[in-house]
Write a protein that holds these residues in place. Structure first.
Motif, PDB file in Angstrom:
ATOM      1  N   GLY A  89       0.773  -1.231   0.000  1.00 45.99           N
ATOM      2  CA  GLY A  89       0.000   0.000   0.000  1.00 45.99           C
ATOM      3  C   GLY A  89       0.807   1.285   0.000  1.00 45.99           C
ATOM      4  N   LYS A  90       2.135   1.182   0.029  1.00 47.59           N
ATOM      5  CA  LYS A  90       2.982   2.376   0.072  1.00 47.59           C
ATOM      6  C   LYS A  90       3.795   2.487  -1.207  1.00 47.59           C
ATOM      7  CE  LYS A  90       3.357   2.210   5.028  1.00 47.59           C
ATOM      8  NZ  LYS A  90       4.063   1.574   6.106  1.00 47.59           N
ATOM      9  N   PRO A  91       3.742   3.657  -1.888  1.00 48.62           N
ATOM     10  CA  PRO A  91       4.539   3.832  -3.110  1.00 48.62           C
ATOM     11  C   PRO A  91       6.031   3.867  -2.800  1.00 48.62           C
ATOM     12  CG  PRO A  91       3.246   5.809  -2.633  1.00 48.62           C
ATOM     13  CD  PRO A  91       2.929   4.816  -1.570  1.00 48.62           C
ATOM     14  N   LEU A  92       6.786   3.251  -3.672  1.00 45.85           N
ATOM     15  CA  LEU A  92       8.236   3.197  -3.518  1.00 45.85           C
ATOM     16  C   LEU A  92       8.862   3.365  -4.891  1.00 45.85           C
ATOM     17  CD1 LEU A  92      10.842   2.375  -1.882  1.00 45.85           C
ATOM     18  CD2 LEU A  92      10.303   0.033  -2.521  1.00 45.85           C
ATOM     19  N   GLN A  93       9.904   4.192  -4.962  1.00 42.79           N
ATOM     20  CA  GLN A  93      10.694   4.351  -6.187  1.00 42.79           C
ATOM     21  C   GLN A  93      12.137   4.039  -5.849  1.00 42.79           C
ATOM     22  OE1 GLN A  93      10.289   7.883  -8.562  1.00 42.79           O
ATOM     23  NE2 GLN A  93       8.238   8.285  -7.771  1.00 42.79           N
ATOM     24  N   ALA A  94      12.796   3.309  -6.733  1.00 48.36           N
ATOM     25  CA  ALA A  94      14.195   2.964  -6.487  1.00 48.36           C
ATOM     26  C   ALA A  94      14.878   2.627  -7.802  1.00 48.36           C
ATOM     27  CB  ALA A  94      14.282   1.770  -5.545  1.00 48.36           C
ATOM     28  N   ASP A  95      16.175   2.844  -7.820  1.00 45.19           N
ATOM     29  CA  ASP A  95      17.019   2.337  -8.889  1.00 45.19           C
ATOM     30  C   ASP A  95      17.754   1.135  -8.307  1.00 45.19           C
ATOM     31  OD1 ASP A  95      16.191   4.339 -10.577  1.00 45.19           O
ATOM     32  OD2 ASP A  95      17.973   5.567 -10.311  1.00 45.19           O
ATOM     33  N   VAL A  96      17.744   0.035  -9.040  1.00 50.23           N
ATOM     34  CA  VAL A  96      18.375  -1.188  -8.547  1.00 50.23           C
ATOM     35  C   VAL A  96      19.350  -1.737  -9.575  1.00 50.23           C
ATOM     36  CG1 VAL A  96      16.414  -1.825  -7.076  1.00 50.23           C
ATOM     37  CG2 VAL A  96      16.531  -2.708  -9.408  1.00 50.23           C
ATOM     38  N   LEU A  97      20.370  -2.411  -9.073  1.00 50.65           N
ATOM     39  CA  LEU A  97      21.286  -3.200  -9.882  1.00 50.65           C
ATOM     40  C   LEU A  97      20.852  -4.647  -9.715  1.00 50.65           C
ATOM     41  CD1 LEU A  97      24.633  -1.608  -8.639  1.00 50.65           C
ATOM     42  CD2 LEU A  97      23.250  -0.921 -10.608  1.00 50.65           C
ATOM     43  N   TYR A  98      20.947  -5.442 -10.777  1.00 50.29           N
ATOM     44  CA  TYR A  98      20.463  -6.805 -10.652  1.00 50.29           C
ATOM     45  C   TYR A  98      21.278  -7.788 -11.484  1.00 50.29           C
ATOM     46  CZ  TYR A  98      18.413  -6.264 -15.274  1.00 50.29           C
ATOM     47  OH  TYR A  98      18.253  -6.057 -16.621  1.00 50.29           O
ATOM     48  N   THR A  99      21.147  -9.037 -11.095  1.00 44.40           N
ATOM     49  CA  THR A  99      21.621 -10.174 -11.871  1.00 44.40           C
ATOM     50  C   THR A  99      20.464 -11.150 -11.968  1.00 44.40           C
ATOM     51  OG1 THR A  99      23.897  -9.932 -11.118  1.00 44.40           O
ATOM     52  CG2 THR A  99      23.276 -12.090 -11.993  1.00 44.40           C
ATOM     53  N   ALA A 100      20.148 -11.566 -13.181  1.00 45.20           N
ATOM     54  CA  ALA A 100      19.129 -12.582 -13.420  1.00 45.20           C
ATOM     55  C   ALA A 100      19.790 -13.747 -14.143  1.00 45.20           C
ATOM     56  CB  ALA A 100      17.982 -12.019 -14.256  1.00 45.20           C
ATOM     57  N   VAL A 101      19.391 -14.954 -13.782  1.00 47.26           N
ATOM     58  CA  VAL A 101      19.915 -16.151 -14.427  1.00 47.26           C
ATOM     59  C   VAL A 101      18.768 -16.810 -15.177  1.00 47.26           C
ATOM     60  CG1 VAL A 101      21.064 -18.368 -14.102  1.00 47.26           C
ATOM     61  CG2 VAL A 101      21.585 -16.459 -12.560  1.00 47.26           C
ATOM     62  N   TYR A 102      18.966 -17.007 -16.465  1.00 47.42           N
ATOM     63  CA  TYR A 102      17.988 -17.686 -17.309  1.00 47.42           C
ATOM     64  C   TYR A 102      18.529 -19.045 -17.710  1.00 47.42           C
ATOM     65  CZ  TYR A 102      14.936 -13.666 -17.750  1.00 47.42           C
ATOM     66  OH  TYR A 102      14.052 -12.658 -17.474  1.00 47.42           O
ATOM     67  N   VAL A 103      17.636 -20.047 -17.701  1.00 45.88           N
ATOM     68  CA  VAL A 103      18.000 -21.403 -18.097  1.00 45.88           C
ATOM     69  C   VAL A 103      17.036 -21.881 -19.169  1.00 45.88           C
ATOM     70  CG1 VAL A 103      19.061 -22.041 -15.898  1.00 45.88           C
ATOM     71  CG2 VAL A 103      16.617 -22.453 -16.253  1.00 45.88           C
ATOM     72  N   LYS A 104      17.520 -22.788 -20.005  1.00 42.27           N
ATOM     73  CA  LYS A 104      16.642 -23.437 -20.987  1.00 42.27           C
ATOM     74  C   LYS A 104      15.841 -24.486 -20.230  1.00 42.27           C
ATOM     75  CE  LYS A 104      17.111 -22.446 -25.475  1.00 42.27           C
ATOM     76  NZ  LYS A 104      17.707 -22.975 -26.665  1.00 42.27           N
ATOM     77  N   GLU A 105      14.524 -24.346 -20.270  1.00 41.88           N
ATOM     78  CA  GLU A 105      13.650 -25.278 -19.561  1.00 41.88           C
ATOM     79  C   GLU A 105      12.361 -25.421 -20.356  1.00 41.88           C
ATOM     80  OE1 GLU A 105      11.195 -24.502 -15.666  1.00 41.88           O
ATOM     81  OE2 GLU A 105      13.220 -25.105 -15.092  1.00 41.88           O
ATOM     82  N   GLY A 106      11.961 -26.640 -20.611  1.00 39.31           N
ATOM     83  CA  GLY A 106      10.711 -26.862 -21.328  1.00 39.31           C
ATOM     84  C   GLY A 106      10.691 -26.258 -22.714  1.00 39.31           C
ATOM     85  N   GLY A 107      11.839 -26.218 -23.367  1.00 42.36           N
ATOM     86  CA  GLY A 107      11.910 -25.714 -24.729  1.00 42.36           C
ATOM     87  C   GLY A 107      12.051 -24.211 -24.860  1.00 42.36           C
ATOM     88  N   GLY A 108      12.143 -23.485 -23.741  1.00 41.03           N
ATOM     89  CA  GLY A 108      12.299 -22.031 -23.815  1.00 41.03           C
ATOM     90  C   GLY A 108      13.142 -21.522 -22.667  1.00 41.03           C
ATOM     91  N   TRP A 109      13.412 -20.235 -22.692  1.00 37.98           N
ATOM     92  CA  TRP A 109      14.192 -19.596 -21.639  1.00 37.98           C
ATOM     93  C   TRP A 109      13.285 -19.218 -20.480  1.00 37.98           C
ATOM     94  CZ3 TRP A 109      19.224 -19.984 -21.663  1.00 37.98           C
ATOM     95  CH2 TRP A 109      19.896 -20.166 -22.871  1.00 37.98           C
TER      96      TRP A 109
END
Length: 123
Positions: A89-109
Motif C-alpha cells: 500500500g505504500k509507493p516506492l521508487q528505487a534504482d536497482v542493480l540486478y543479476t538474473a539467471v535464465y536457463v533453458k527449460e521446457g523448450g524455452g528460456w
C-alpha cells in the motif's frame, strides 16, 4: 541473446500488467527471487506477491542491460532498472542493480534466479 532478452521483456510486461499466466510462463520451476531489501521468495511466493498481492509494479524502466551466455543452456542478464512499485500500500521508487539467471527449460528460456540491490546514489 535476443531470445533471452525478449523473455526478460515479457516478464517485465507481465509484472506491470499483473498478468499471472504470462509471468508464470517466464519463470523456472526452481525460481529463487531475492529482492533489493533482502526478502527471498520461491516461485509460488513470488507469483502470489507479484500478481495481486503485496507488490503492484507500476514502472520498470531498464537503464542498462547486458546478456552473457555461460553455456548453451544458461545466460546471465545483468543491468539496472528504475522501479516504481506499490509495496503493501505504500509507493516506492528505487534504482536497482540486478543479476538474473535464465536457463533453458521446457523448450524455452526461463528465469531461475534474480538478485537485486539498491543502486548507489548519484552524485
Amino acid at each position: 541473446m535476443q531470445d533471452v532478452l525478449a523473455v526478460d521483456d515479457a516478464r517485465t510486461a507481465a509484472l506491470i500488467a499483473a498478468d499471472r499466466p504470462a509471468l508464470d510462463r517466464t519463470l523456472a520451476r526452481e525460481l529463487r527471487y531475492v529482492h533489493s531489501n533482502g526478502l527471498t521468495q520461491d516461485r509460488a511466493a513470488y507469483l502470489d506477491a507479484a500478481v495481486g498481492g503485496a507488490m503492484q509494479y507500476r514502472v520498470i524502466k531498464p537503464l542498462e542491460r547486458q546478456a552473457r551466455p555461460v553455456s548453451e543452456t544458461v545466460v546471465l542478464v545483468t543491468g539496472s532498472n528504475h522501479v516504481e512499485v506499490v509495496l503493501n500500500g505504500k509507493p516506492l521508487q528505487a534504482d536497482v542493480l540486478y543479476t538474473a539467471v535464465y536457463v533453458k527449460e521446457g523448450g524455452g528460456w526461463k528465469m531461475t534466479a534474480w538478485q537485486s540491490t539498491p543502486a548507489p546514489a548519484s552524485k
